[in-house]
Design an enzyme around this catalytic site. Sequence first.
Site, PDB file in Angstrom:
ATOM      1  N   HIS A  92     -45.887  16.731 -46.440  1.00  0.00           N
ATOM      2  CA  HIS A  92     -46.954  15.933 -47.061  1.00  0.00           C
ATOM      3  C   HIS A  92     -47.683  16.791 -48.082  1.00  0.00           C
ATOM      4  O   HIS A  92     -48.133  17.882 -47.753  1.00  0.00           O
ATOM      5  CB  HIS A  92     -47.942  15.433 -45.999  1.00  0.00           C
ATOM      6  CG  HIS A  92     -47.429  14.265 -45.216  1.00  0.00           C
ATOM      7  ND1 HIS A  92     -48.266  13.430 -44.520  1.00  0.00           N
ATOM      8  CD2 HIS A  92     -46.177  13.800 -45.004  1.00  0.00           C
ATOM      9  CE1 HIS A  92     -47.558  12.475 -43.940  1.00  0.00           C
ATOM     10  NE2 HIS A  92     -46.282  12.697 -44.206  1.00  0.00           N
TER      11      HIS A  92
ATOM     12  N   TYR B 153     -58.073  10.172 -42.996  1.00  0.00           N
ATOM     13  CA  TYR B 153     -59.263  10.510 -42.196  1.00  0.00           C
ATOM     14  C   TYR B 153     -60.378   9.554 -42.633  1.00  0.00           C
ATOM     15  O   TYR B 153     -60.622   9.384 -43.830  1.00  0.00           O
ATOM     16  CB  TYR B 153     -59.719  11.949 -42.464  1.00  0.00           C
ATOM     17  CG  TYR B 153     -58.801  13.027 -41.929  1.00  0.00           C
ATOM     18  CD1 TYR B 153     -57.641  13.397 -42.619  1.00  0.00           C
ATOM     19  CD2 TYR B 153     -59.087  13.673 -40.728  1.00  0.00           C
ATOM     20  CE1 TYR B 153     -56.808  14.390 -42.128  1.00  0.00           C
ATOM     21  CE2 TYR B 153     -58.255  14.671 -40.239  1.00  0.00           C
ATOM     22  CZ  TYR B 153     -57.114  15.023 -40.936  1.00  0.00           C
ATOM     23  OH  TYR B 153     -56.292  16.009 -40.454  1.00  0.00           O
TER      24      TYR B 153
ATOM     25  N   PRO C  33     -59.920  18.818 -33.035  1.00  0.00           N
ATOM     26  CA  PRO C  33     -58.638  18.555 -33.732  1.00  0.00           C
ATOM     27  C   PRO C  33     -58.779  18.070 -35.169  1.00  0.00           C
ATOM     28  O   PRO C  33     -57.798  17.932 -35.873  1.00  0.00           O
ATOM     29  CB  PRO C  33     -57.989  17.481 -32.857  1.00  0.00           C
ATOM     30  CG  PRO C  33     -59.112  16.837 -32.135  1.00  0.00           C
ATOM     31  CD  PRO C  33     -60.142  17.896 -31.933  1.00  0.00           C
TER      32      PRO C  33
ATOM     33  N   LYS D 187     -55.950  22.488 -36.480  1.00  0.00           N
ATOM     34  CA  LYS D 187     -55.749  23.939 -36.446  1.00  0.00           C
ATOM     35  C   LYS D 187     -55.261  24.482 -35.105  1.00  0.00           C
ATOM     36  O   LYS D 187     -54.852  25.639 -35.012  1.00  0.00           O
ATOM     37  CB  LYS D 187     -57.074  24.644 -36.801  1.00  0.00           C
ATOM     38  CG  LYS D 187     -57.489  24.452 -38.261  1.00  0.00           C
ATOM     39  CD  LYS D 187     -56.460  25.012 -39.192  1.00  0.00           C
ATOM     40  CE  LYS D 187     -56.662  24.549 -40.621  1.00  0.00           C
ATOM     41  NZ  LYS D 187     -55.436  24.703 -41.403  1.00  0.00           N
TER      42      LYS D 187
ATOM     43  N   TYR E 141     -57.110  23.663 -45.265  1.00  0.00           N
ATOM     44  CA  TYR E 141     -56.281  22.702 -44.533  1.00  0.00           C
ATOM     45  C   TYR E 141     -54.817  23.163 -44.470  1.00  0.00           C
ATOM     46  O   TYR E 141     -54.159  23.072 -43.430  1.00  0.00           O
ATOM     47  CB  TYR E 141     -56.361  21.319 -45.194  1.00  0.00           C
ATOM     48  CG  TYR E 141     -55.819  20.191 -44.338  1.00  0.00           C
ATOM     49  CD1 TYR E 141     -54.488  19.772 -44.448  1.00  0.00           C
ATOM     50  CD2 TYR E 141     -56.626  19.539 -43.410  1.00  0.00           C
ATOM     51  CE1 TYR E 141     -53.974  18.753 -43.656  1.00  0.00           C
ATOM     52  CE2 TYR E 141     -56.121  18.508 -42.605  1.00  0.00           C
ATOM     53  CZ  TYR E 141     -54.804  18.124 -42.742  1.00  0.00           C
ATOM     54  OH  TYR E 141     -54.295  17.112 -41.954  1.00  0.00           O
TER      55      TYR E 141
HETATM   56  C1  PHB Z   1     -52.005  14.054 -35.108  1.00  0.00           C
HETATM   57  O1  PHB Z   1     -51.080  13.560 -35.815  1.00  0.00           O
HETATM   58  O2  PHB Z   1     -52.007  13.983 -33.862  1.00  0.00           O
HETATM   59  C2  PHB Z   1     -53.173  14.714 -35.801  1.00  0.00           C
HETATM   60  C3  PHB Z   1     -53.139  14.867 -37.181  1.00  0.00           C
HETATM   61  C4  PHB Z   1     -54.215  15.482 -37.825  1.00  0.00           C
HETATM   62  C5  PHB Z   1     -55.309  15.915 -37.087  1.00  0.00           C
HETATM   63  C6  PHB Z   1     -55.329  15.756 -35.685  1.00  0.00           C
HETATM   64  C7  PHB Z   1     -54.262  15.144 -35.047  1.00  0.00           C
HETATM   65  O3  PHB Z   1     -56.363  16.503 -37.724  1.00  0.00           O
END
Ligand code: PHB
Length: 389
Positions: free
Chosen positions: A72, A200, A292, A296, A384
């Site tokens: 990505h 997000y 999460p 990280k 990130y």
């Molecule tokens: C996930 O795909 O489980 C996931 C992706 C990004 C995050 C947290 C969890 O920041």
Amino acid sequence: MRTQIAIIGSGPAGLLLGQLLHLEGIESVILERRSRKHVLSRIRAGVLEQGTVDLLCGAGVGERLRDQGQVHDGFEIAFCGLRKRIDLRGCTGSGVTIYGQTEVTGDLMDARDAAGGALIDEVSDVRIGALQTRQPFVEYTRAGDTQRIQCDFIAGCDGYHGVSRSAIPRDVLREYEREYPFGWLGVLAETPPVGNELIYVHHERGFALCSMRSSSLSRYYIQCASDEVVKRWSDERFWDELRARLPPATARSLVTGPSIEKSIAPLRSFVAEPMQHGRLFLAGDAAHIVPPTGAKGLNLAVSDIYYLSRALLAHYRDADDARLQAYSEDCLRRVWKAERFSWWMTSLLHRFPQAGAFGERIQQAELDYLFSSRAASVSLAENYIGLPF
Ligand code: PHB
Ligand code: APR
């Protein structure tokens, strides 16, 4: 039993360490409290930094990752009904790879078996001793039989609820923690993801995240109260709440289906210092936890193992212990930057009722600045994709 490195825990940290040591001819034994089946059934995050991908490929476990991982080049942040993109590749020249941690753990476990490495699961009463000597040991019980493993070093890769951290004396260990007043309710569904990249969501009803494991397996999260219980959330209630937090056009294109996994995870920031004591070295969740939001957790476990494997190799190959002595300092410099970024992403995107109207305006200003300043976007992007090891 005697070995060079006793590894406690067969999550990503313990398994990757075992594999990297094996490639250098260094012997290890991995002790695991749960069954292999249970370890491989855990659903965790799925965003790999390029450094993580490179280390896994270098460890000889990159074949499925390269074949099935999705690269990505960016992700989106939705707020005020809009979706704005963070161009990771344009800002940093790198992207991230979407590949479930469950897959990483499975690939590493397959490699452990192929290498004939000892992995003793379903152990209990693990005890660590003689840390300040050249002959530390680990004792464990399995099927009623108690064994002792004499070793040169012990790697505590047993996660937040493990026993390793408590082997560091209370007057030596320093713990830093922040609890968040909410958790994440997560759902896995065999549906096509709502977007091509992660989304997000900052919303007045609360945070949401649209992620995926493949083009036919979606992963969604919504912020929930920290005392929330899963059984109060039917699939229908979850999908309705997720749609309510998405921009209208995105909500309309959401494909829902029966959840194949549904769970609630608490959010916390946690760091234990130092990450070593005598011949014990902590790595991964045993030493630190991140919310999460910044994806990280797995990546920090991998970077700890990068430093630890490199230090152990210098000890055995070059009789040089400088890196072993600097292990905790080396790890913590990167850990604390990832803790800061994870805390910042969490503070930016979640609803904090106690922050009041002023706090909401600050979040809006932060988001407005993020999307009106290239410097702000580059700063987010470089954290990130992962800061250098
Ligand atoms: C996930 O795909 O489980 C996931 C992706 C990004 C995050 C947290 C969890 O920041
Ligand atoms: N004895 C042996 N094994 C133990 C013990 C013990 N006393 N306590 C815990 N374990 C095992 C757990 O069952 C688990 O399999 O240690 C392992 C720790 O693995 P993780 O918790 O996955 O931690 P780590 O390898 O550091 O990976 C961190 O995993 O949980 C996610 O979000 C976290 O992405 C991050 C990653």
